[in-house]
Design a protein around this motif. Structure first.
Motif, PDB file in Angstrom:
ATOM      1  N   MET A   1       0.823  -1.200   0.000  1.00 16.29           N
ATOM      2  CA  MET A   1       0.000   0.000   0.000  1.00 16.29           C
ATOM      3  C   MET A   1       0.866   1.262   0.000  1.00 16.29           C
ATOM      4  N   SER A   2       2.080   1.125   0.501  1.00 17.22           N
ATOM      5  CA  SER A   2       2.968   2.287   0.480  1.00 17.22           C
ATOM      6  C   SER A   2       3.268   2.733  -0.947  1.00 17.22           C
ATOM      7  N   ARG A   3       3.203   1.779  -1.883  1.00 15.66           N
ATOM      8  CA  ARG A   3       3.447   2.130  -3.290  1.00 15.66           C
ATOM      9  C   ARG A   3       2.382   3.091  -3.800  1.00 15.66           C
ATOM     10  N   ASP A   4       1.103   2.811  -3.494  1.00 16.11           N
ATOM     11  CA  ASP A   4       0.021   3.694  -3.923  1.00 16.11           C
ATOM     12  C   ASP A   4       0.127   5.061  -3.242  1.00 16.11           C
ATOM     13  N   THR A   5       0.538   5.056  -1.976  1.00 15.07           N
ATOM     14  CA  THR A   5       0.679   6.321  -1.258  1.00 15.07           C
ATOM     15  C   THR A   5       1.826   7.137  -1.829  1.00 15.07           C
ATOM     16  N   ARG A   6       2.924   6.481  -2.144  1.00 15.63           N
ATOM     17  CA  ARG A   6       4.048   7.195  -2.771  1.00 15.63           C
ATOM     18  C   ARG A   6       3.643   7.748  -4.132  1.00 15.63           C
ATOM     19  N   GLU A   7       2.846   6.977  -4.876  1.00 15.90           N
ATOM     20  CA  GLU A   7       2.404   7.455  -6.185  1.00 15.90           C
ATOM     21  C   GLU A   7       1.561   8.720  -6.032  1.00 15.90           C
ATOM     22  N   TRP A   8       0.694   8.745  -5.015  1.00 17.52           N
ATOM     23  CA  TRP A   8      -0.081   9.963  -4.776  1.00 17.52           C
ATOM     24  C   TRP A   8       0.854  11.132  -4.460  1.00 17.52           C
ATOM     25  N   ALA A   9       1.875  10.879  -3.631  1.00 16.81           N
ATOM     26  CA  ALA A   9       2.804  11.947  -3.255  1.00 16.81           C
ATOM     27  C   ALA A   9       3.562  12.473  -4.471  1.00 16.81           C
ATOM     28  N   TRP A  10       3.967  11.554  -5.346  1.00 13.64           N
ATOM     29  CA  TRP A  10       4.708  11.975  -6.540  1.00 13.64           C
ATOM     30  C   TRP A  10       3.811  12.733  -7.518  1.00 13.64           C
ATOM     31  N   GLU A  11       2.608  12.265  -7.699  1.00 14.50           N
ATOM     32  CA  GLU A  11       1.757  12.792  -8.764  1.00 14.50           C
ATOM     33  C   GLU A  11       0.879  13.964  -8.327  1.00 14.50           C
ATOM     34  N   HIS A  12       0.459  13.996  -7.061  1.00 17.09           N
ATOM     35  CA  HIS A  12      -0.576  14.963  -6.683  1.00 17.09           C
ATOM     36  C   HIS A  12      -0.190  15.892  -5.540  1.00 17.09           C
ATOM     37  N   SER A  13       0.899  15.624  -4.835  1.00 21.25           N
ATOM     38  CA  SER A  13       1.272  16.495  -3.730  1.00 21.25           C
ATOM     39  C   SER A  13       1.829  17.817  -4.261  1.00 21.25           C
ATOM     40  N   VAL A  14       1.550  18.892  -3.541  1.00 21.24           N
ATOM     41  CA  VAL A  14       2.063  20.207  -3.926  1.00 21.24           C
ATOM     42  C   VAL A  14       3.296  20.576  -3.103  1.00 21.24           C
ATOM     43  N   SER A  15       3.767  19.674  -2.276  1.00 24.36           N
ATOM     44  CA  SER A  15       4.921  19.950  -1.428  1.00 24.36           C
ATOM     45  C   SER A  15       6.184  20.081  -2.267  1.00 24.36           C
ATOM     46  N   ARG A  16       7.172  20.778  -1.688  1.00 22.70           N
ATOM     47  CA  ARG A  16       8.424  21.004  -2.398  1.00 22.70           C
ATOM     48  C   ARG A  16       9.592  20.890  -1.424  1.00 22.70           C
TER      49      ARG A  16
ATOM     50  N   ALA B   1       5.338   8.413   3.585  1.00 23.72           N
ATOM     51  CA  ALA B   1       4.503   7.603   2.685  1.00 23.72           C
ATOM     52  C   ALA B   1       5.111   6.224   2.459  1.00 23.72           C
ATOM     53  N   ASP B   2       6.435   6.143   2.486  1.00 20.75           N
ATOM     54  CA  ASP B   2       7.113   4.863   2.270  1.00 20.75           C
ATOM     55  C   ASP B   2       6.845   3.876   3.395  1.00 20.75           C
ATOM     56  N   ARG B   3       6.384   4.372   4.562  1.00 22.25           N
ATOM     57  CA  ARG B   3       6.115   3.512   5.712  1.00 22.25           C
ATOM     58  C   ARG B   3       4.644   3.146   5.852  1.00 22.25           C
ATOM     59  N   VAL B   4       3.790   3.684   5.004  1.00 19.59           N
ATOM     60  CA  VAL B   4       2.347   3.438   5.129  1.00 19.59           C
ATOM     61  C   VAL B   4       2.041   1.965   4.871  1.00 19.59           C
ATOM     62  N   PRO B   5       1.355   1.265   5.796  1.00 14.89           N
ATOM     63  CA  PRO B   5       1.102  -0.174   5.616  1.00 14.89           C
ATOM     64  C   PRO B   5      -0.233  -0.508   4.952  1.00 14.89           C
ATOM     65  N   ASP B   6      -1.221   0.404   5.026  1.00 14.84           N
ATOM     66  CA  ASP B   6      -2.529   0.080   4.449  1.00 14.84           C
ATOM     67  C   ASP B   6      -3.190   1.342   3.926  1.00 14.84           C
ATOM     68  N   GLU B   7      -4.450   1.188   3.480  1.00 15.99           N
ATOM     69  CA  GLU B   7      -5.154   2.287   2.820  1.00 15.99           C
ATOM     70  C   GLU B   7      -5.545   3.415   3.763  1.00 15.99           C
ATOM     71  N   GLN B   8      -5.343   3.237   5.076  1.00 16.41           N
ATOM     72  CA  GLN B   8      -5.649   4.327   5.997  1.00 16.41           C
ATOM     73  C   GLN B   8      -4.575   5.419   5.958  1.00 16.41           C
ATOM     74  N   CYS B   9      -3.437   5.092   5.345  1.00 16.77           N
ATOM     75  CA  CYS B   9      -2.351   6.073   5.148  1.00 16.77           C
ATOM     76  C   CYS B   9      -1.858   6.644   6.476  1.00 16.77           C
ATOM     77  N   VAL B  10      -1.630   5.757   7.433  1.00 12.99           N
ATOM     78  CA  VAL B  10      -1.098   6.133   8.740  1.00 12.99           C
ATOM     79  C   VAL B  10       0.251   5.446   8.915  1.00 12.99           C
ATOM     80  N   ALA B  11       1.235   6.188   9.404  1.00  4.90           N
ATOM     81  CA  ALA B  11       2.567   5.625   9.626  1.00  4.90           C
ATOM     82  C   ALA B  11       3.218   6.335  10.796  1.00  4.90           C
ATOM     83  N   TRP B  12       4.150   5.646  11.428  1.00  3.45           N
ATOM     84  CA  TRP B  12       4.895   6.239  12.531  1.00  3.45           C
ATOM     85  C   TRP B  12       6.319   6.520  12.084  1.00  3.45           C
ATOM     86  N   ALA B  13       6.906   7.535  12.669  1.00  2.00           N
ATOM     87  CA  ALA B  13       8.292   7.910  12.345  1.00  2.00           C
ATOM     88  C   ALA B  13       8.802   8.869  13.406  1.00  2.00           C
ATOM     89  N   SER B  14      10.060   8.740  13.745  1.00  2.00           N
ATOM     90  CA  SER B  14      10.677   9.663  14.693  1.00  2.00           C
ATOM     91  C   SER B  14      11.409  10.751  13.926  1.00  2.00           C
TER      92      SER B  14
END
Length: 301
Positions: free
Chosen positions: A1-16, A27-40
């Motif tokens: 699922m992280s692949r789909d989340t990364r694709e959204w980030a690449w294609e639709h995010s406005v971040s720079r 996004a690389d850590r997202v495990p499912d379609e809820q798009c929630v991940a932990w990171a320090s």
């Protein structure tokens, strides 16, 4: 699922800039379609190669844009922060709904009005995300170990505090590639000091001289002469580690001039004397060299 989340980030995010790198790292850590991940913060610093302030500024910018949400009531392993990408979750839900009937159906680009699915916190527990201790929802979290662990944030060294060498001592760089003659892989090699006279050229330094072209440029005899000069100039220096001597020796060899065969001796004197007499000043030696050049036969006499 992280692949789909990364694709959204690449294609639709406005971040720079750093914000985009941080978003992709989460996004690389997202495990499912809820798009929630932990990171320090520490792990994001390592992944993005950015400073702590840069990562924090990026997280603030992402939160302000609505592309990232900090879930303050949850925490990941080692008490790490938990984030959600709400617009990515809305986009994935939109794609899933549109393609249930037709897998090849065209999906309109995401918009800010796309509804964000409700969060199921129970499903997050299998990914190591639990309610914070003392919160009103859920039991005390267990010490779960996931497939990817985050470095512990306990006992972190405060800024500008650490083990420092005594004033005036030489730094001690690590060198795991030294041969046995220089106590390779020895547990005490990092603290063993030696003099320049006792230091021996290791295989790595010799390979370095060959790869950098210094052996070809100077020749074996020239390299030995440069090594002898280096030892003579460093004989009075305080003992150092073998790694420090190796680094200093390489710097010396890199600066060594290429010996030019047939180069005239500037200190030659009339009558074939090879060197300047003792006690001569530099001006007197140069004058003697000019006189020697005038005395040499030119073939036109």
């Amino acid at each position: 699922m992280s692949r789909d989340t990364r694709e959204w980030a690449w294609e639709h995010s406005v971040s720079r800039g750093n914000a985009r790198l941080v978003l992709l790292s989460i996004a690389d850590r997202v495990p499912d379609e809820q798009c929630v991940a932990w990171a320090s913060i520490t792990s994001l610093m390592k992944r993005t190669n950015a400073s702590r302030n840069a990562v924090r500024s990026a997280l603030t910018a992402l939160a302000d844009s609505g592309e990232l949400k900090v879930l303050g009531n949850l925490e990941g392993p080692q008490h790490s922060s938990v984030y959600r990408l709400p617009r990515a979750a809305a986009w994935l839900a939109k794609v899933t709904a549109a393609r249930q009937a037709d897998p090849d159906a065209y999906v309109e680009p995401p918009t800010k009005s796309d509804p964000v699915p409700e969060l199921d916190e129970e499903r997050l527990r299998k990914h190591g995300i639990w309610p914070k201790t003392g919160s009103e929802s859920g039991p005390r979290r267990q010490n779960l170990t996931g497939s990817e662990s985050d470095p512990s944030r306990q006992n972190l060294t405060p800024p500008r505090v650490g083990i420092r060498p005594p004033t005036g001592s030489e730094p001690d760089p690590q060198n795991r590639s030294e041969p046995k003659v220089n106590r390779r892989y020895s547990s005490s090699a990092a603290t063993t000091l030696t003099s320049a006279t006792d230091w021996e050229i290791d295989d790595e330094s010799r390979s370095w001289a060959q790869e950098q072209g210094h052996l070809t440029r100077l020749g074996e005899q020239g390299l030995q002469g440069a090594d002898a000069k280096w030892r003579q100039h460093r004989a009075a220096w305080n003992p150092r580690t073998t790694a420090a001597w190796a680094a200093d020796w390489r710097t010396w060899i890199a600066r060594e001039h290429n010996p030019t065969p047939g180069r005239p001796n500037l200190y030659a004197l009339p009558g074939g004397t090879p060197a300047a007499k003792a006690g001569m000043t530099r001006a007197e030696a140069h004058t003697a060299a000019l006189l020697a050049a005038l005395d040499e036969p030119t073939g036109t006499e």
